[in-house]
Design an enzyme around this catalytic site. Sequence first.
Site, PDB file in Angstrom:
ATOM      1  N   ASN A  10       0.937  -1.095   0.037  1.00  0.00           N
ATOM      2  CA  ASN A  10       0.032   0.115  -0.072  1.00  0.00           C
ATOM      3  C   ASN A  10       1.032   1.214   0.044  1.00  0.00           C
ATOM      4  O   ASN A  10       1.525   1.458   0.948  1.00  0.00           O
ATOM      5  CB  ASN A  10      -0.972  -0.296   1.307  1.00  0.00           C
ATOM      6  CG  ASN A  10      -1.735   1.123   1.559  1.00  0.00           C
ATOM      7  OD1 ASN A  10      -1.700   2.039   0.402  1.00  0.00           O
ATOM      8  ND2 ASN A  10      -2.214   1.426   2.684  1.00  0.00           N
ATOM      9  N   LYS A  12       0.047   4.438  -0.231  1.00  0.00           N
ATOM     10  CA  LYS A  12      -0.534   5.434   0.717  1.00  0.00           C
ATOM     11  C   LYS A  12      -0.467   6.635  -0.421  1.00  0.00           C
ATOM     12  O   LYS A  12      -0.415   6.438  -1.877  1.00  0.00           O
ATOM     13  CB  LYS A  12       0.015   5.707   1.835  1.00  0.00           C
ATOM     14  CG  LYS A  12       0.234   4.287   2.542  1.00  0.00           C
ATOM     15  CD  LYS A  12       0.208   4.469   4.172  1.00  0.00           C
ATOM     16  CE  LYS A  12       0.005   3.151   4.823  1.00  0.00           C
ATOM     17  NZ  LYS A  12       0.302   3.240   6.195  1.00  0.00           N
ATOM     18  N   HIS A 101      -9.188   1.324   5.610  1.00  0.00           N
ATOM     19  CA  HIS A 101      -7.814   1.300   6.255  1.00  0.00           C
ATOM     20  C   HIS A 101      -7.895   2.348   7.300  1.00  0.00           C
ATOM     21  O   HIS A 101      -8.767   3.139   7.269  1.00  0.00           O
ATOM     22  CB  HIS A 101      -6.777   2.150   5.291  1.00  0.00           C
ATOM     23  CG  HIS A 101      -5.532   1.775   5.662  1.00  0.00           C
ATOM     24  ND1 HIS A 101      -4.966   2.865   6.520  1.00  0.00           N
ATOM     25  CD2 HIS A 101      -4.410   1.069   5.276  1.00  0.00           C
ATOM     26  CE1 HIS A 101      -3.790   2.546   6.959  1.00  0.00           C
ATOM     27  NE2 HIS A 101      -3.507   1.445   6.082  1.00  0.00           N
ATOM     28  N   GLU A 103      -6.220   4.326   8.463  1.00  0.00           N
ATOM     29  CA  GLU A 103      -6.118   6.198   7.921  1.00  0.00           C
ATOM     30  C   GLU A 103      -7.256   6.544   7.488  1.00  0.00           C
ATOM     31  O   GLU A 103      -7.874   7.754   7.870  1.00  0.00           O
ATOM     32  CB  GLU A 103      -4.718   6.281   7.113  1.00  0.00           C
ATOM     33  CG  GLU A 103      -3.437   5.989   8.007  1.00  0.00           C
ATOM     34  CD  GLU A 103      -2.386   5.537   7.299  1.00  0.00           C
ATOM     35  OE1 GLU A 103      -2.471   5.547   5.929  1.00  0.00           O
ATOM     36  OE2 GLU A 103      -1.217   4.863   7.741  1.00  0.00           O
ATOM     37  N   GLU A 171      -4.510  -5.122  11.125  1.00  0.00           N
ATOM     38  CA  GLU A 171      -3.565  -4.144  11.093  1.00  0.00           C
ATOM     39  C   GLU A 171      -3.843  -3.303  12.685  1.00  0.00           C
ATOM     40  O   GLU A 171      -4.572  -2.329  12.488  1.00  0.00           O
ATOM     41  CB  GLU A 171      -3.598  -3.145  10.021  1.00  0.00           C
ATOM     42  CG  GLU A 171      -3.467  -3.692   8.782  1.00  0.00           C
ATOM     43  CD  GLU A 171      -2.970  -2.750   7.641  1.00  0.00           C
ATOM     44  OE1 GLU A 171      -1.805  -2.865   7.095  1.00  0.00           O
ATOM     45  OE2 GLU A 171      -3.596  -1.543   7.396  1.00  0.00           O
ATOM     46  N   GLY A 177       3.408   2.026  10.634  1.00  0.00           N
ATOM     47  CA  GLY A 177       4.302   3.139  10.500  1.00  0.00           C
ATOM     48  C   GLY A 177       5.002   3.558  11.674  1.00  0.00           C
ATOM     49  O   GLY A 177       5.671   4.641  11.793  1.00  0.00           O
ATOM     50  N   SER A 215       4.212  -2.499  10.088  1.00  0.00           N
ATOM     51  CA  SER A 215       5.601  -2.503  10.108  1.00  0.00           C
ATOM     52  C   SER A 215       6.385  -3.877   9.716  1.00  0.00           C
ATOM     53  O   SER A 215       7.173  -4.371  10.325  1.00  0.00           O
ATOM     54  CB  SER A 215       6.139  -1.984  11.774  1.00  0.00           C
ATOM     55  OG  SER A 215       5.779  -0.798  11.949  1.00  0.00           O
TER      56      SER A 215
HETATM   57  P1  PGA Z   1       3.596   0.153   7.815  1.00  0.00           P
HETATM   58  O1  PGA Z   1       1.939   0.469   6.965  1.00  0.00           O
HETATM   59  O2  PGA Z   1       3.847  -1.162   6.929  1.00  0.00           O
HETATM   60  O3  PGA Z   1       4.218   1.312   7.277  1.00  0.00           O
HETATM   61  O4  PGA Z   1       3.250  -0.069   9.128  1.00  0.00           O
HETATM   62  C1  PGA Z   1       0.861  -0.698   6.969  1.00  0.00           C
HETATM   63  C2  PGA Z   1      -0.217  -0.359   6.324  1.00  0.00           C
HETATM   64  O5  PGA Z   1      -0.797   0.772   6.631  1.00  0.00           O
HETATM   65  O6  PGA Z   1      -0.950  -1.003   5.526  1.00  0.00           O
END
Ligand code: PGA
Length: 253
Positions: A10, A12, A101, A103, A171, A177, A215
Amino acid sequence: MANTKLIAGNWKMNGLSTDGLSRAKHIADFATKNKSDLNGKADILLAPPATLISALHDVTKPSPVFLGGQDCHPETSGAFTGDLSAEMLKDAGCSYIITGHSERRAIHGETDELVSAKTAATHRAGMTAVVCVGETAVQRQAGEAEKTVKTQITQSLPDTILAGNTVIAYEPVWAIGTGLTATIEDIEAMHGFIRNLLEKSFPVIATTHLLYGGSVKGANAAQILSCANVDGVLVGGASLNGQEFCDIIAAAL
Ligand code: PGA
């Protein structure tokens, strides 16, 4: 458990045509070179920003790499400035859409009801939804991780789910992140919990892919992918490095 792992990146809101196209080419070349090893073992999915989907499609079409949207609007078309429908994303070359997601849930205030409508829109367009769920740190500390995930799954899945059109991505929000990954025990416990929930309440997708995200990187992918009931990973930050993403794919082979 699904036999074939799904390795999803992803991107983003990252990527211009310069870096995005060369990264996609690196991954598509790797996938093409390893096509026979990948066959039956791993599917690859890239979810770039919408501006790059068509151009990436030209690069990935001859390779075993699928494309996905990062979000969609529930409606097919209309006066929804700035939004994209599932049908438009399919037209641009996508076969998956990420819905719910964290976010989107946190920054755009998306509710389970809206996530369910977006997931249904994905199905309507004939695509597979990657429905994201996961608890915050506060919810985990309060002992409410399973309850949170159960509510999100129960309320985010529309009645259009069918075998093959819905993937669940767990997640934990506090692991996204941050460089913090859930422990192997925590991942196996939550994925086992989700598998049981699907078997009991959503048997039509009981054996679907359950992805872990938060992560994931080249260095921890093999261990995470070997967990019980982990059928793939959803990768954010590390998917922005073509070689590291290929290392994650290789961990599934
Ligand atoms: P990350 O994000 O691997 O940077 O932790 C995962 C995600 O948001 O799908």
